[in-house]
Write a protein that holds these residues in place. Structure first.
Motif, PDB file in Angstrom:
ATOM      1  N   GLY A  55      15.897  22.111  -3.126  1.00 14.43           N
ATOM      2  CA  GLY A  55      15.906  21.244  -1.950  1.00 14.43           C
ATOM      3  C   GLY A  55      15.129  19.959  -2.161  1.00 14.43           C
ATOM      4  O   GLY A  55      14.926  19.501  -3.288  1.00 14.43           O
ATOM      5  N   VAL A  56      14.682  19.403  -1.065  1.00 15.74           N
ATOM      6  CA  VAL A  56      13.960  18.133  -1.064  1.00 15.74           C
ATOM      7  C   VAL A  56      12.673  18.260  -1.874  1.00 15.74           C
ATOM      8  O   VAL A  56      11.906  19.204  -1.694  1.00 15.74           O
ATOM      9  CB  VAL A  56      13.636  17.688   0.377  1.00 15.74           C
ATOM     10  CG1 VAL A  56      12.808  16.407   0.374  1.00 15.74           C
ATOM     11  CG2 VAL A  56      14.906  17.498   1.179  1.00 15.74           C
ATOM     12  N   GLU A  57      12.458  17.290  -2.763  1.00 12.98           N
ATOM     13  CA  GLU A  57      11.229  17.244  -3.550  1.00 12.98           C
ATOM     14  C   GLU A  57      10.223  16.328  -2.858  1.00 12.98           C
ATOM     15  O   GLU A  57      10.598  15.309  -2.277  1.00 12.98           O
ATOM     16  CB  GLU A  57      11.506  16.719  -4.959  1.00 12.98           C
ATOM     17  CG  GLU A  57      12.369  17.641  -5.789  1.00 12.98           C
ATOM     18  CD  GLU A  57      12.655  17.093  -7.167  1.00 12.98           C
ATOM     19  OE1 GLU A  57      11.713  16.624  -7.847  1.00 12.98           O
ATOM     20  OE2 GLU A  57      13.841  17.123  -7.568  1.00 12.98           O
ATOM     21  N   LEU A  58       8.961  16.715  -2.934  1.00 13.41           N
ATOM     22  CA  LEU A  58       7.874  15.903  -2.399  1.00 13.41           C
ATOM     23  C   LEU A  58       7.142  15.279  -3.586  1.00 13.41           C
ATOM     24  O   LEU A  58       6.559  15.981  -4.408  1.00 13.41           O
ATOM     25  CB  LEU A  58       6.912  16.764  -1.581  1.00 13.41           C
ATOM     26  CG  LEU A  58       5.702  16.037  -0.992  1.00 13.41           C
ATOM     27  CD1 LEU A  58       6.144  15.026   0.057  1.00 13.41           C
ATOM     28  CD2 LEU A  58       4.727  17.043  -0.398  1.00 13.41           C
TER      29      LEU A  58
ATOM     30  N   VAL B  17       6.659  18.436  -6.032  1.00  9.55           N
ATOM     31  CA  VAL B  17       6.576  19.839  -5.642  1.00  9.55           C
ATOM     32  C   VAL B  17       7.725  20.130  -4.687  1.00  9.55           C
ATOM     33  O   VAL B  17       8.288  19.223  -4.073  1.00  9.55           O
ATOM     34  CB  VAL B  17       5.219  20.181  -4.971  1.00  9.55           C
ATOM     35  CG1 VAL B  17       4.071  20.011  -5.963  1.00  9.55           C
ATOM     36  CG2 VAL B  17       4.972  19.347  -3.724  1.00  9.55           C
ATOM     37  N   VAL B  18       8.052  21.422  -4.581  1.00 11.92           N
ATOM     38  CA  VAL B  18       9.116  21.873  -3.680  1.00 11.92           C
ATOM     39  C   VAL B  18       8.669  23.145  -2.972  1.00 11.92           C
ATOM     40  O   VAL B  18       7.756  23.842  -3.425  1.00 11.92           O
ATOM     41  CB  VAL B  18      10.450  22.138  -4.421  1.00 11.92           C
ATOM     42  CG1 VAL B  18      11.043  20.856  -4.970  1.00 11.92           C
ATOM     43  CG2 VAL B  18      10.277  23.166  -5.520  1.00 11.92           C
ATOM     44  N   SER B  19       9.363  23.459  -1.910  1.00  8.19           N
ATOM     45  CA  SER B  19       9.145  24.713  -1.210  1.00  8.19           C
ATOM     46  C   SER B  19       9.667  25.861  -2.059  1.00  8.19           C
ATOM     47  O   SER B  19      10.753  25.757  -2.633  1.00  8.19           O
ATOM     48  CB  SER B  19       9.901  24.683   0.129  1.00  8.19           C
ATOM     49  OG  SER B  19       9.946  25.976   0.688  1.00  8.19           O
ATOM     50  N   PRO B  20       8.941  26.964  -2.162  1.00  9.24           N
ATOM     51  CA  PRO B  20       9.442  28.097  -2.937  1.00  9.24           C
ATOM     52  C   PRO B  20      10.746  28.664  -2.365  1.00  9.24           C
ATOM     53  O   PRO B  20      11.547  29.228  -3.100  1.00  9.24           O
ATOM     54  CB  PRO B  20       8.322  29.134  -2.879  1.00  9.24           C
ATOM     55  CG  PRO B  20       7.288  28.609  -1.973  1.00  9.24           C
ATOM     56  CD  PRO B  20       7.617  27.199  -1.620  1.00  9.24           C
ATOM     57  N   GLN B  21      10.977  28.470  -1.067  1.00 13.30           N
ATOM     58  CA  GLN B  21      12.206  28.949  -0.435  1.00 13.30           C
ATOM     59  C   GLN B  21      13.396  28.025  -0.692  1.00 13.30           C
ATOM     60  O   GLN B  21      14.531  28.425  -0.484  1.00 13.30           O
ATOM     61  CB  GLN B  21      12.025  29.114   1.079  1.00 13.30           C
ATOM     62  CG  GLN B  21      11.076  30.209   1.484  1.00 13.30           C
ATOM     63  CD  GLN B  21       9.616  29.793   1.397  1.00 13.30           C
ATOM     64  OE1 GLN B  21       9.286  28.603   1.405  1.00 13.30           O
ATOM     65  NE2 GLN B  21       8.730  30.768   1.284  1.00 13.30           N
ATOM     66  N   GLU B  22      13.145  26.790  -1.096  1.00 14.58           N
ATOM     67  CA  GLU B  22      14.218  25.813  -1.316  1.00 14.58           C
ATOM     68  C   GLU B  22      13.935  25.033  -2.596  1.00 14.58           C
ATOM     69  O   GLU B  22      13.746  23.824  -2.574  1.00 14.58           O
ATOM     70  CB  GLU B  22      14.337  24.870  -0.117  1.00 14.58           C
ATOM     71  CG  GLU B  22      14.730  25.577   1.163  1.00 14.58           C
ATOM     72  CD  GLU B  22      14.884  24.619   2.336  1.00 14.58           C
ATOM     73  OE1 GLU B  22      14.766  23.397   2.163  1.00 14.58           O
ATOM     74  OE2 GLU B  22      15.122  25.124   3.448  1.00 14.58           O
TER      75      GLU B  22
ATOM     76  N   TYR C 118      -1.603  21.105  -2.950  1.00 12.87           N
ATOM     77  CA  TYR C 118      -0.241  21.352  -2.467  1.00 12.87           C
ATOM     78  C   TYR C 118       0.361  22.642  -3.044  1.00 12.87           C
ATOM     79  O   TYR C 118       1.241  23.239  -2.423  1.00 12.87           O
ATOM     80  CB  TYR C 118       0.659  20.142  -2.740  1.00 12.87           C
ATOM     81  CG  TYR C 118       0.461  19.057  -1.696  1.00 12.87           C
ATOM     82  CD1 TYR C 118       1.329  18.941  -0.612  1.00 12.87           C
ATOM     83  CD2 TYR C 118      -0.608  18.168  -1.770  1.00 12.87           C
ATOM     84  CE1 TYR C 118       1.139  17.977   0.350  1.00 12.87           C
ATOM     85  CE2 TYR C 118      -0.803  17.197  -0.802  1.00 12.87           C
ATOM     86  CZ  TYR C 118       0.068  17.111   0.264  1.00 12.87           C
ATOM     87  OH  TYR C 118      -0.130  16.146   1.239  1.00 12.87           O
ATOM     88  N   THR C 119      -0.122  23.091  -4.206  1.00 12.90           N
ATOM     89  CA  THR C 119       0.391  24.344  -4.781  1.00 12.90           C
ATOM     90  C   THR C 119      -0.526  25.518  -4.428  1.00 12.90           C
ATOM     91  O   THR C 119      -0.090  26.478  -3.796  1.00 12.90           O
ATOM     92  CB  THR C 119       0.582  24.245  -6.307  1.00 12.90           C
ATOM     93  OG1 THR C 119      -0.647  23.875  -6.923  1.00 12.90           O
ATOM     94  CG2 THR C 119       1.669  23.243  -6.657  1.00 12.90           C
ATOM     95  N   ASP C 120      -1.790  25.439  -4.802  1.00  8.99           N
ATOM     96  CA  ASP C 120      -2.703  26.566  -4.610  1.00  8.99           C
ATOM     97  C   ASP C 120      -3.009  26.848  -3.138  1.00  8.99           C
ATOM     98  O   ASP C 120      -3.196  28.004  -2.764  1.00  8.99           O
ATOM     99  CB  ASP C 120      -4.027  26.324  -5.345  1.00  8.99           C
ATOM    100  CG  ASP C 120      -3.854  26.171  -6.846  1.00  8.99           C
ATOM    101  OD1 ASP C 120      -2.797  26.583  -7.383  1.00  8.99           O
ATOM    102  OD2 ASP C 120      -4.776  25.629  -7.490  1.00  8.99           O
TER     103      ASP C 120
ATOM    104  N   ILE D  51       5.536  24.749  -5.022  1.00  5.11           N
ATOM    105  CA  ILE D  51       5.536  24.955  -6.471  1.00  5.11           C
ATOM    106  C   ILE D  51       5.874  23.637  -7.163  1.00  5.11           C
ATOM    107  O   ILE D  51       6.623  22.817  -6.634  1.00  5.11           O
ATOM    108  CB  ILE D  51       6.506  26.076  -6.909  1.00  5.11           C
ATOM    109  CG1 ILE D  51       7.928  25.790  -6.477  1.00  5.11           C
ATOM    110  CG2 ILE D  51       6.055  27.419  -6.379  1.00  5.11           C
ATOM    111  CD1 ILE D  51       8.941  26.788  -7.012  1.00  5.11           C
ATOM    112  N   LYS D  52       5.282  23.462  -8.334  1.00  6.91           N
ATOM    113  CA  LYS D  52       5.529  22.232  -9.094  1.00  6.91           C
ATOM    114  C   LYS D  52       6.964  22.229  -9.589  1.00  6.91           C
ATOM    115  O   LYS D  52       7.448  23.206 -10.141  1.00  6.91           O
ATOM    116  CB  LYS D  52       4.564  22.121 -10.277  1.00  6.91           C
ATOM    117  CG  LYS D  52       4.758  20.837 -11.078  1.00  6.91           C
ATOM    118  CD  LYS D  52       3.661  20.599 -12.099  1.00  6.91           C
ATOM    119  CE  LYS D  52       3.675  21.640 -13.177  1.00  6.91           C
ATOM    120  NZ  LYS D  52       2.749  21.327 -14.281  1.00  6.91           N
TER     121      LYS D  52
END
Length: 129
Positions: A51-54, A43-48, A21-23, A28-29
């Motif tokens: 925001g919402v965490e997965l 993990v989260v989107s680098p743009q948010e 999910y990161t590499d 990003i963690k």
């Protein structure tokens, strides 16, 4: 007001999932908190980043494992992630060795593709048209 702050995807191996999910996907963690043999790992989107965490949730509950397996056998994605350019993401991920069960195709008002996250799930990518 109610808002979504966390969602999950079940994974068969949290370390392998974190790497994928990161590499590979580019998240990003956000959090990693040890909890016995597993951990609270998001993990989260680098743009948010706020925001919402997965949550990369370990499959420690047999009924959940059966549900995950049944979805995958039926070809049903566990969840869906939005992308700006699905063809570009498809090519980037394919070049990284990601396997797709469905290459990019139009589905109504969106383009979709479905990838195997290597952790027990199909994940849909979606681009609005």
């Amino acid at each position: 007001m109610i808002k979504i702050v966390l969602t999950n995807v079940p994974v068969d191996d949290q370390n392998k999932a974190l790497a994928f999910y990161t590499d590979i996907l580019g998240f990003i963690k956000k959090k990693e908190v040890p909890l016995g043999e597993h951990k609270w790992l998001t993990v989260v989107s680098p743009q948010e980043q706020s925001g919402v965490e997965l949550l990369l949730e370990p499959m420690a509950f047999e009924p959940a494992r059966l549900y995950q397996q049944s979805l995958k056998e039926a070809g049903i994605p566990w969840t869906s992630f939005a992308v700006d350019d699905i063809q570009k993401e498809y090519e980037r991920l394919s070049n990284l060795g990601v396997q797709f069960s469905i290459p990019p195709r139009e589905a109504g008002t969106v383009m979709i593709a479905v990838l195997d996250d290597t952790c027990g799930n199909y994940i849909q990518l979606m681009q609005e048209l």
